[in-house]
Design a protein around this motif. Structure first.
Motif, PDB file in Angstrom:
ATOM      1  N   TRP A 176      79.125  52.070  -6.462  1.00 29.30           N
ATOM      2  CA  TRP A 176      80.524  52.481  -6.483  1.00 29.30           C
ATOM      3  C   TRP A 176      81.105  52.469  -5.066  1.00 29.30           C
ATOM      4  O   TRP A 176      82.185  51.931  -4.831  1.00 29.30           O
ATOM      5  CB  TRP A 176      80.661  53.871  -7.109  1.00 29.30           C
ATOM      6  CG  TRP A 176      82.048  54.416  -6.998  1.00 29.30           C
ATOM      7  CD1 TRP A 176      83.094  54.152  -7.829  1.00 29.30           C
ATOM      8  CD2 TRP A 176      82.545  55.290  -5.984  1.00 29.30           C
ATOM      9  NE1 TRP A 176      84.218  54.804  -7.392  1.00 29.30           N
ATOM     10  CE2 TRP A 176      83.904  55.511  -6.260  1.00 29.30           C
ATOM     11  CE3 TRP A 176      81.972  55.903  -4.878  1.00 29.30           C
ATOM     12  CZ2 TRP A 176      84.698  56.332  -5.463  1.00 29.30           C
ATOM     13  CZ3 TRP A 176      82.763  56.710  -4.073  1.00 29.30           C
ATOM     14  CH2 TRP A 176      84.111  56.922  -4.375  1.00 29.30           C
ATOM     15  N   GLY A 177      80.363  53.065  -4.121  1.00 30.24           N
ATOM     16  CA  GLY A 177      80.831  53.118  -2.734  1.00 30.24           C
ATOM     17  C   GLY A 177      81.010  51.736  -2.124  1.00 30.24           C
ATOM     18  O   GLY A 177      82.000  51.478  -1.428  1.00 30.24           O
ATOM     19  N   TRP A 211      83.835  52.131 -17.257  1.00 26.74           N
ATOM     20  CA  TRP A 211      82.611  52.911 -17.437  1.00 26.74           C
ATOM     21  C   TRP A 211      81.704  52.382 -18.553  1.00 26.74           C
ATOM     22  O   TRP A 211      80.480  52.475 -18.422  1.00 26.74           O
ATOM     23  CB  TRP A 211      82.916  54.400 -17.634  1.00 26.74           C
ATOM     24  CG  TRP A 211      83.665  54.715 -18.890  1.00 26.74           C
ATOM     25  CD1 TRP A 211      85.016  54.828 -19.038  1.00 26.74           C
ATOM     26  CD2 TRP A 211      83.105  54.938 -20.191  1.00 26.74           C
ATOM     27  NE1 TRP A 211      85.334  55.098 -20.342  1.00 26.74           N
ATOM     28  CE2 TRP A 211      84.189  55.175 -21.076  1.00 26.74           C
ATOM     29  CE3 TRP A 211      81.806  54.952 -20.687  1.00 26.74           C
ATOM     30  CZ2 TRP A 211      83.990  55.424 -22.430  1.00 26.74           C
ATOM     31  CZ3 TRP A 211      81.614  55.200 -22.034  1.00 26.74           C
ATOM     32  CH2 TRP A 211      82.693  55.444 -22.895  1.00 26.74           C
ATOM     33  N   PRO A 250      75.811  55.482  -7.468  1.00 25.89           N
ATOM     34  CA  PRO A 250      76.873  55.907  -6.539  1.00 25.89           C
ATOM     35  C   PRO A 250      76.998  54.990  -5.322  1.00 25.89           C
ATOM     36  O   PRO A 250      78.102  54.805  -4.793  1.00 25.89           O
ATOM     37  CB  PRO A 250      76.476  57.330  -6.135  1.00 25.89           C
ATOM     38  CG  PRO A 250      75.067  57.504  -6.553  1.00 25.89           C
ATOM     39  CD  PRO A 250      74.787  56.515  -7.637  1.00 25.89           C
ATOM     40  N   LEU A 262      85.704  52.617 -12.037  1.00 22.69           N
ATOM     41  CA  LEU A 262      85.222  53.658 -12.940  1.00 22.69           C
ATOM     42  C   LEU A 262      85.906  53.592 -14.306  1.00 22.69           C
ATOM     43  O   LEU A 262      85.377  54.120 -15.282  1.00 22.69           O
ATOM     44  CB  LEU A 262      85.401  55.042 -12.318  1.00 22.69           C
ATOM     45  CG  LEU A 262      84.549  55.296 -11.068  1.00 22.69           C
ATOM     46  CD1 LEU A 262      84.815  56.689 -10.533  1.00 22.69           C
ATOM     47  CD2 LEU A 262      83.068  55.090 -11.348  1.00 22.69           C
ATOM     48  N   TRP A 302      79.278  50.132 -16.993  1.00 24.25           N
ATOM     49  CA  TRP A 302      78.246  50.842 -16.228  1.00 24.25           C
ATOM     50  C   TRP A 302      77.113  51.280 -17.146  1.00 24.25           C
ATOM     51  O   TRP A 302      75.937  51.131 -16.811  1.00 24.25           O
ATOM     52  CB  TRP A 302      78.839  52.075 -15.532  1.00 24.25           C
ATOM     53  CG  TRP A 302      79.744  51.791 -14.396  1.00 24.25           C
ATOM     54  CD1 TRP A 302      81.039  51.364 -14.457  1.00 24.25           C
ATOM     55  CD2 TRP A 302      79.430  51.909 -13.012  1.00 24.25           C
ATOM     56  NE1 TRP A 302      81.540  51.220 -13.189  1.00 24.25           N
ATOM     57  CE2 TRP A 302      80.588  51.543 -12.287  1.00 24.25           C
ATOM     58  CE3 TRP A 302      78.294  52.295 -12.313  1.00 24.25           C
ATOM     59  CZ2 TRP A 302      80.627  51.552 -10.906  1.00 24.25           C
ATOM     60  CZ3 TRP A 302      78.337  52.310 -10.928  1.00 24.25           C
ATOM     61  CH2 TRP A 302      79.497  51.934 -10.237  1.00 24.25           C
TER      62      TRP A 302
END
Length: 164
Positions: free
Chosen positions: A33-34, A104, A30, A101, A107
């Protein structure tokens, strides 16, 4: 709790059992992502470099005088390595103008490949791990992140027919 311990355990995530390295890698996601949302690929790269330096410093503080040169609760190294593994995903999203995202699968590949290489420690990752120093503690995960990033690039190329 000392601030160095708080940072080295990535806000105490490294204290979760079992598999603190896996928890540290998950906790990095996370934040990646931020960072990408705030400043794109450049922010992720700069933060990775900063966390590497910070991790080197706090791991030196946390291992000084201890018998174990790489205690499992120190997971800031996983954070730096995981972020590096995500560089191709962040770069690709930025170049395509896509929501990160939406990539994905990258990721997932980055996470799984990073965990594999972090545990396996092939080549230079194993060499760094055998240094038994704070620098080695950080570098083995950087090498694992580089290997994982290469797998992400290869997987993306394969998915788009480039390697077929």
């Amino acid at each position: 709790m000392r601030i160095s311990r708080f940072v080295a355990t990535w806000f105490c995530v490294g204290l979760i059992r079992p598999a603190p390295g896996t928890w540290g890698s998950l906790a990095a996601l996370p934040f990646a992502w931020g960072l990408h949302q705030l400043g794109g690929f450049a922010a992720l790269v700069l933060a990775t470099v900063a966390v590497f330096g910070l991790g080197w410093w706090v791991s030196a503080a946390e291992t000084r005088g201890r018998a174990d040169p790489d205690p499992s609760e120190i997971v800031i190294d996983e954070v730096a390595g995981m972020w590096l593994a995500l560089w191709p995903v962040s770069f690709g999203a930025q170049m395509m103008g896509a929501d990160i995202l939406r990539l994905w699968p990258g990721w997932v590949v980055a996470f799984l490949a990073f965990r594999l290489f972090d545990i396996w420690k092939p080549g230079p990752a194993g060499w760094a791990d055998r240094l038994h120093t704070p620098l080695g503690l950080m570098l083995d995960d950087i090498f694992a992140g580089v290997f994982a990033a290469m797998v992400v690039v290869a997987a993306a190329a394969f998915a788009h027919g480039v390697l077929m």
